[in-house]
Design a protein around this motif. Sequence first.
Motif, short mmCIF file in Angstrom:
data_model
loop_
_atom_site.label_atom_id
_atom_site.label_comp_id
_atom_site.label_asym_id
_atom_site.label_seq_id
_atom_site.Cartn_x
_atom_site.Cartn_y
_atom_site.Cartn_z
N LYS A 1 0.84 -1.21 0.00
CA LYS A 1 0.00 0.00 0.00
C LYS A 1 0.87 1.26 0.00
CE LYS A 1 -4.20 -1.69 2.22
NZ LYS A 1 -5.05 -1.60 3.43
N GLY A 2 1.95 1.25 0.78
CA GLY A 2 2.86 2.39 0.82
C GLY A 2 3.52 2.64 -0.52
N LEU A 3 3.95 1.56 -1.17
CA LEU A 3 4.57 1.69 -2.50
C LEU A 3 3.56 2.21 -3.52
CD1 LEU A 3 6.72 -1.57 -2.60
CD2 LEU A 3 7.55 0.80 -2.42
N LEU A 4 2.35 1.69 -3.48
CA LEU A 4 1.31 2.16 -4.42
C LEU A 4 0.95 3.61 -4.18
CD1 LEU A 4 -1.02 -0.97 -4.52
CD2 LEU A 4 0.56 -0.18 -6.29
N ALA A 5 0.95 4.04 -2.93
CA ALA A 5 0.64 5.43 -2.61
C ALA A 5 1.74 6.35 -3.15
CB ALA A 5 0.48 5.61 -1.11
N LYS A 6 2.99 5.90 -3.06
CA LYS A 6 4.11 6.70 -3.59
C LYS A 6 4.01 6.83 -5.10
CE LYS A 6 7.47 5.76 0.03
NZ LYS A 6 8.76 5.10 0.35
#
Length: 172
Positions: free
Chosen positions: A164-169
């Motif tokens: 989720k963090g990578l997708l948000a970035k």
Amino acid sequence: MTSVDTLEQNTAIVREYFSALNDRDLDRAVKCWVATGGVEAVPGNRNLPVPAGLRGFFGSLFDAMGEWKLEVIETTAQGDRVCVHWRAQAAFTGPGRFDGFLPTGAGGEVQGLDQLTVRDGLIVRNDAYFDAMELGRAIGLMPPAGSPPDKGMKGMVNLQTRVKGLLAKRKK
């Protein structure tokens, strides 16, 4: 300033309430509360109106827990509030479901702290606090802490959080 007699009376009605719950006696438990307007607040964002919400929650709980023991460890009273440190021992043997889960057959104990507000000799509010994850572990809804399934579950949640963090970035 609250008199010693009032503090003792407040503690007595709270102890009676816990005794009634230990005995699975919902009629007796409800008699400890104001007739209308009382709220039993339990984890999971449940503000249960008394008497209907209390009867529904504890009725389902008692139906799900074949074995049930509720023990008052200690009480402390100040003003119109009585705090209760308690321990519940239960076995999730049914016949009823708990929050939609079928009985697991597992049992254990959980401790918690309730802050009850008493006015004119009756309970008007109860804010209950306990570790819901520990309850889940005790009755077989969560794996034991530190077990391989627990480590696997934590790994899956941590992986999901990283993704989720990578997708948000990427969206930025």
